[in-house]
Each structure stands twice: as C-alpha cells, then as structure tokens.
Design an enzyme around this catalytic site. Structure first.
Site, PDB file in Angstrom:
ATOM      1  N   ARG A 149       0.867  -1.176   0.000  1.00 20.67           N
ATOM      2  CA  ARG A 149       0.000   0.000   0.000  1.00 20.67           C
ATOM      3  C   ARG A 149       0.907   1.230   0.000  1.00 20.67           C
ATOM      4  O   ARG A 149       2.049   1.175   0.462  1.00 20.67           O
ATOM      5  CB  ARG A 149      -0.893   0.023   1.244  1.00 20.67           C
ATOM      6  N   LYS A 173      -2.111  -2.024   8.049  1.00 18.77           N
ATOM      7  CA  LYS A 173      -3.256  -1.443   8.738  1.00 18.77           C
ATOM      8  C   LYS A 173      -3.333  -1.939  10.174  1.00 18.77           C
ATOM      9  O   LYS A 173      -3.069  -3.106  10.445  1.00 18.77           O
ATOM     10  CB  LYS A 173      -4.555  -1.796   7.994  1.00 18.77           C
ATOM     11  N   HIS A 245      -2.212   2.159  -5.919  1.00 20.21           N
ATOM     12  CA  HIS A 245      -2.917   0.916  -5.591  1.00 20.21           C
ATOM     13  C   HIS A 245      -3.063   0.014  -6.813  1.00 20.21           C
ATOM     14  O   HIS A 245      -3.189  -1.204  -6.683  1.00 20.21           O
ATOM     15  CB  HIS A 245      -4.290   1.240  -5.010  1.00 20.21           C
ATOM     16  N   ARG A 248      -0.418  -2.484  -6.780  1.00 20.06           N
ATOM     17  CA  ARG A 248      -0.727  -3.537  -5.803  1.00 20.06           C
ATOM     18  C   ARG A 248      -1.735  -4.527  -6.400  1.00 20.06           C
ATOM     19  O   ARG A 248      -1.587  -5.739  -6.253  1.00 20.06           O
ATOM     20  CB  ARG A 248      -1.271  -2.890  -4.533  1.00 20.06           C
ATOM     21  N   HIS A 271      -4.099  -9.030   4.062  1.00 19.59           N
ATOM     22  CA  HIS A 271      -5.558  -9.011   4.191  1.00 19.59           C
ATOM     23  C   HIS A 271      -5.986  -9.841   5.396  1.00 19.59           C
ATOM     24  O   HIS A 271      -5.527 -10.976   5.579  1.00 19.59           O
ATOM     25  CB  HIS A 271      -6.221  -9.593   2.943  1.00 19.59           C
ATOM     26  N   TYR A 280      -9.032 -10.278  -6.450  1.00 17.09           N
ATOM     27  CA  TYR A 280      -7.916 -10.281  -7.386  1.00 17.09           C
ATOM     28  C   TYR A 280      -7.897 -11.531  -8.265  1.00 17.09           C
ATOM     29  O   TYR A 280      -7.011 -11.672  -9.104  1.00 17.09           O
ATOM     30  CB  TYR A 280      -6.591 -10.182  -6.620  1.00 17.09           C
TER      31      TYR A 280
END
Length: 299
Positions: A149, A173, A245, A248, A271, A280
């Site tokens: 990210r 995150k 992004h 990514r 994730h 994806y």
C-alpha cells in the site's frame, strides 16, 4: 443529544484497545458524525439510549437521498456498529440498535490492472539521470514487486530491509506487521538509491531510517507517490485510471494468474480476510479462453 461526551472515550478505545491508526480513528469518528448530522438535519433530539433500528433505517434512507454510494454507506454502518458496540461494553446503553442493521449490498468492482509491458513502460519512462530517478524506479518496483500500500511504502524503513534473506518487514493497517519477500530487481534498485543517491541528501533529524525521502531530506508523502504515478501514466500514454494501488492490484492479479496459492497472496497483501483477496482472482476473457483452448479435452 449526548453524542459528543462519549466520542472522546470512543476515540481512546480505538487508539488504546484496538491500536488503530490516526487515519482509521478519524474515519470511525466521521462515521458517527454523519449520524449526528442526520439528527440535526431532521430536527431530532434523541439521546443515545433512545436510538432505535427504525431511526437508523431512516438514517440510511437519508444517506441514499444525499447521494452517498453503497460502498461508503457500508463503511459508515461498520463505523456505527463499532461505536454502539463500544457503548454496550461500557454499559452506556442496554441494547445495540445496530444489531439487525444491514449494510447495502455491494457491487464488487474489479480493479484496474496493468500488464507487465505497461509496468515496464512506467519504469522506463523515469529519467535515471535525475537525482530522484533511481528513487522513483525503486518506488515503482516496490509497489509492484511487493504489493505494498502507498502508506506502507512511504513508512518503509531501512532497518526493516533484510537483504540476506530477501525479505522486508511491513507495518500495515492497524499497525500489524507482516513479512514480504522482495525480489532481486527491487533489492538492486534500492541498493543503488540508498548507497549512491540517498547518501548525498541532508537528512532531517528523526527521518534517518525512512527509505524514501524528498529533496529536503524528509519522508516522502503519499501525495507525491500519487503524483508520480499519474505523471508517468501521462508520459507513457496509459489511459487507464491508475494510482499506486493499481500496482498492488497488478501484483496480486499476476501472482494468482500465474498459479500462486490464494492464502499465500493473502498473507503477502496483509488481508485479514481471504474474501478481500478473492477480488484479485478475476481473469480477463482472453486468458480464460486460452485456458479452455489449451486444457479442455473438447476444445
């Protein structure tokens, strides 16, 4: 209306107990603020323990009327659920009005991706003779080669690069750390930038460990990376709506199309849920057609 007196406690809860970033905390507080705005706009004076499911459904209708997209509505509802869960834990309210509140059904939008030729064009368009050239080449390679990210990229530190084992430590995150492999090309470009370019910068105090710096010796900003990508897309004539992004997305899509295990990709992307990674797995029609042609016995 007695929201404000509890927002500080909610903010402390998000910061101390859930260890969320300032950006995430602000998003949660903004979600609650939208509910406050709704009550003010509709001239309703309702205390926290009087809010009902009916009130919240009227709030969702109001969000629709002001044109809020379903994805944003879903995020707001998620923020409200966290707020009311906190109020329940603190025994400020006795019943959670969001318990039966449903988020709008989301349409899953497939992200734009770049093919390898387009990624090479971006890298080749960078003028390596300029002081920031090698830095920018390393940035593109890190975004695509490691699936980072943009925030993870600008906060990447020299102390988190493990050259011998070819891994980097990424802080994602919620301050969650993960280990991601880094390829030889990215390592090579990083080494050139760090040892031949970055060493000539006058680095500001406190910024010494950040890898990517601006010309003033401070950590590179997120917006600078966005501007870099947009500029390169314009130079190369790539007309897709791309951002950091997008690289990514391309990282994940190319891995999965190449046969990578979905769980491994989930781990590398950081994730929490594999359902997030599954977006994806989209494959373009030509690729699907080629698979059928090559492998199906009746093709």
């Amino acid at each position: 209306m007695n929201f404000q007196s509890y927002l500080k406690g909610f903010k402390d809860y998000l910061k101390l107990e859930r260890s969320l970033s300032k950006h995430s905390i602000d998003a949660y507080l903004n979600d609650v603020d939208k509910l406050i705005q709704f009550f003010l706009a509709t001239d309703q004076e309702i205390s926290l323990n009087k809010i009902t499911l009916k009130n919240l459904r009227e709030f969702i209708t109001w969000l629709n009327e002001i044109g809020m997209q379903s994805n944003t509505q879903a995020r707001v509802i998620s923020g409200l659920k966290a707020f009311f869960m906190y109020l329940m834990q603190e025994e400020i309210i006795e019943e959670d009005p969001t318990a039966l509140l449903e988020a709008p059904k989301l349409t899953r939008k497939l992200p734009d991706t770049l093919n390898i030729d387009e990624i090479n064009k971006l890298i080749d368009a960078i003028d390596a003779s300029r002081p920031e050239g090698m830095r920018n080449k390393a940035i593109i390679e890190m975004l695509y080669g490691c699936g980072l990210r943009v925030t993870e990229l600008v906060e990447l530190r020299i102390s988190n690069i493990y050259t011998d084992s070819e891994f980097i430590k990424v802080v994602g995150k919620g301050n969650k750390e993960r280990i991601v492999p880094i390829g030889s090309v990215a390592l090579h470009l990083l080494a050139i930038y760090i040892n031949q370019v970055r060493v000539h910068l006058t680095i500001k105090k406190g910024q010494e460990d950040f890898i990517f710096l601006n010309r003033f010796g401070s950590r590179l900003s997120r917006i600078s990376v966005f501007n870099l990508i947009k500029s390169l897309a314009e130079i190369t004539g790539i007309h897709k709506n791309i951002s950091p992004h997008t690289l990514r997305h391309s990282f994940a899509t190319h891995l999965i199309e190449g046969g990578a295990d979905l769980r491994a990709v989930q781990e590398m992307l950081g994730h929490a849920s594999i359902t997030t990674t599954e977006i994806y797995t989209h494959l373009d029609r030509d690729y699907l057609k080629s698979v059928i042609t090559q492998f199906h016995p009746r093709s």
